[in-house]
Design an enzyme around this catalytic site. Sequence first.
Site, mmCIF file in Angstrom:
data_model
loop_
_atom_site.group_PDB
_atom_site.id
_atom_site.type_symbol
_atom_site.label_atom_id
_atom_site.label_comp_id
_atom_site.label_asym_id
_atom_site.label_seq_id
_atom_site.Cartn_x
_atom_site.Cartn_y
_atom_site.Cartn_z
ATOM 1 N N VAL A 1 0.750 -1.323 0.034
ATOM 2 C CA VAL A 1 -0.049 -0.008 0.026
ATOM 3 C C VAL A 1 0.800 1.179 0.081
ATOM 4 O O VAL A 1 0.469 2.182 -0.728
ATOM 5 C CB VAL A 1 -1.071 -0.048 1.054
ATOM 6 C CG1 VAL A 1 -1.787 1.344 1.296
ATOM 7 C CG2 VAL A 1 -1.931 -1.045 1.099
ATOM 8 N N GLY B 1 -11.086 -1.722 0.338
ATOM 9 C CA GLY B 1 -10.150 -1.418 -0.724
ATOM 10 C C GLY B 1 -10.318 0.174 -1.609
ATOM 11 O O GLY B 1 -10.418 0.861 -0.733
ATOM 12 N N GLY C 1 -5.239 -4.622 -3.077
ATOM 13 C CA GLY C 1 -4.391 -4.709 -4.012
ATOM 14 C C GLY C 1 -3.941 -3.172 -4.027
ATOM 15 O O GLY C 1 -4.514 -2.381 -3.432
ATOM 16 N N GLU D 1 -3.155 -10.368 3.491
ATOM 17 C CA GLU D 1 -2.342 -9.820 4.776
ATOM 18 C C GLU D 1 -1.007 -10.534 5.100
ATOM 19 O O GLU D 1 -1.020 -11.760 4.767
ATOM 20 C CB GLU D 1 -3.419 -10.077 6.152
ATOM 21 C CG GLU D 1 -4.824 -9.541 5.843
ATOM 22 C CD GLU D 1 -4.551 -7.733 5.530
ATOM 23 O OE1 GLU D 1 -3.698 -7.156 6.382
ATOM 24 O OE2 GLU D 1 -5.203 -7.172 4.572
ATOM 25 N N GLU E 1 -10.764 5.555 5.352
ATOM 26 C CA GLU E 1 -11.260 4.986 4.162
ATOM 27 C C GLU E 1 -10.727 3.528 3.715
ATOM 28 O O GLU E 1 -11.729 2.772 3.062
ATOM 29 C CB GLU E 1 -11.300 6.341 3.118
ATOM 30 C CG GLU E 1 -12.119 5.811 1.842
ATOM 31 C CD GLU E 1 -13.633 5.746 1.933
ATOM 32 O OE1 GLU E 1 -14.108 6.812 2.332
ATOM 33 O OE2 GLU E 1 -14.257 4.557 2.117
ATOM 34 N N LYS F 1 -13.900 -5.640 9.288
ATOM 35 C CA LYS F 1 -14.664 -4.445 8.168
ATOM 36 C C LYS F 1 -16.070 -4.742 8.717
ATOM 37 O O LYS F 1 -16.797 -3.247 8.707
ATOM 38 C CB LYS F 1 -14.442 -4.949 6.916
ATOM 39 C CG LYS F 1 -12.595 -4.711 6.368
ATOM 40 C CD LYS F 1 -12.528 -5.479 5.059
ATOM 41 C CE LYS F 1 -11.168 -5.605 4.706
ATOM 42 N NZ LYS F 1 -10.840 -6.403 3.641
ATOM 43 N N LYS G 1 -7.377 -1.814 9.441
ATOM 44 C CA LYS G 1 -8.758 -2.309 10.019
ATOM 45 C C LYS G 1 -8.687 -3.159 11.408
ATOM 46 O O LYS G 1 -9.419 -3.027 12.453
ATOM 47 C CB LYS G 1 -9.758 -3.148 9.091
ATOM 48 C CG LYS G 1 -8.934 -4.257 8.642
ATOM 49 C CD LYS G 1 -8.411 -3.938 7.099
ATOM 50 C CE LYS G 1 -7.612 -5.045 6.398
ATOM 51 N NZ LYS G 1 -6.855 -4.722 5.243
ATOM 52 N N GLY H 1 -0.381 -9.233 -4.211
ATOM 53 C CA GLY H 1 -0.561 -8.165 -3.058
ATOM 54 C C GLY H 1 -1.847 -8.084 -2.284
ATOM 55 O O GLY H 1 -2.083 -7.106 -1.701
#
Length: 445
Positions: A18, A138, A308, A194, A133, A209, A109, A191
């Site tokens: 990320v 994602g 991703g 986790e 966000e 989530k 999260k 990707g």
Amino acid sequence: MDESPKLINIGLFGFGVVGQGVWKNIEKNRTTLEGRLGVRISISRIVVRDLTQKRSVVVPNDILTTDPDLILNDPEIDIVCELIGGTDLALKVTESALKKGKIVVTANKALICEHGEYLFDLAKSNGAQYFYEASVAGGIPIIKTIRESLVGNHFSLIFGILNGTSNYILTRMEREGSSFDSILVDARKLGYVEADEALDIDGIDAAHKVIILTYLAYGFWVKLKDITCEGIRLISQYDIEMACQLGYRIKLLGIISKDLSDESLTVRLHPALIPSTELIADVNEVYNGISVTGDVVGTTLFVGRGAGQDATSSSVISDISDAVSLLGNSNSTIQHASPISYFENQKGLKLRTQGELESRYYVRFDVRDEEGVLAEISNVFAGHHISFSTVNQKELEDNLALIMVTTHLINEASIIKACNEVEGLNVINKKPSFIRIFNPFEFLS
Ligand code: NDP
Ligand code: HSE
């Protein structure tokens, strides 16, 4: 007189999937983004664990460091992005940044679920902000949507696919019949997975989530231990094929439903058979889909890539732009609504227990292929007042067979008791497994 645009400095914690996406995509669209925000943006410091690690995105060497204080103690850095993951260092740096009044943007999260209540309070009491966000679904802007765009609604049902990895695995199992493990290897390369892959496979990531969405929609912090959380490990190729034959698809679903008759909330995360005619049943691969039903807006549906590098960094950049707007600049062409609201807990709302759930079920029995087996199973189920809606049998090798039934509506406590009792029968080869059947219409009528 021309005023040159203000410079906003950002510190990144984490430069993995990320973090590198955030850098790459800010560079890619820098001119447009800075034009829209009316500022110059600089990622001036990045904290990583291992300075020698080869990365696909190359940045100036002097920006990378292993010392968190170089971000936390830098008064020029107003925005801190926590893209490390986990709940140890991530908690420490988030706490420290919020105490200094900085704006923290996160995709984490797990951290929000474990410490969200504390961290949002900390942000509030220090005049800081905590944006998240990217933590749910994602690239889908679902946090902003529920918090801002749907603010005038009461929500009766929120459900959807919230884990890209699991959906990618289920989709490819269904399409190609490939093995679970080989698809997981591909998901890792892409990707999606986790660092601790059990979070994806055992449903915990998606449950996190669901918990965040519950908080947003109802101002109610639910504990992971208090909700049903089951991943996709036990889903077999047979289940997927049988579901298709019966007109369903199997999806890992998060479901938050409010029963207006007794002001109770059911919050759960588990694989479910969903009618193949539902739009969400057609959300495949790494895509997530979330259906939100509000009393004013009706039913809405949001679909997009749920994991991703690029999709997730799009959400992080969205939070960065909200942060820029809060830092105040007169040149921005974008007006952002107030980005954080603090909810009062909805008084009197109670969480239903797993046993209280009423559903229809698909149950798979691995049995010895002998006469009278189905009758024995039916007897046990009848003893718990469970009636079958459909029954199918598949012959296997070695005198074994699978019996797959669907039931009429019944409470979960009864299904659990019946399955436990069936497990004790001599003709049973393995513990029976059940999958809930979820039909949104039953919740909306
Ligand atoms: P990665 O494992 O790819 O990257 C983690 C980064 O954090 C690495 O750069 C690593 O450093 C750094 N890091 C880890 N531990 C430490 C430490 N102790 N000290 C300093 N740096 C550390 O994770 P992702 O980028 O995939 O995920 C980051 C966050 O985003 C997680 O919270 C995840 O849940 C969330 N997320 C991820 C999505 C995805 O699709 N991948 C989607 C949505 C959210 P180094 O590189 O040196 O090892
Ligand atoms: N591992 C997560 C997923 C990343 O597969 O959905 C996005 O939160």
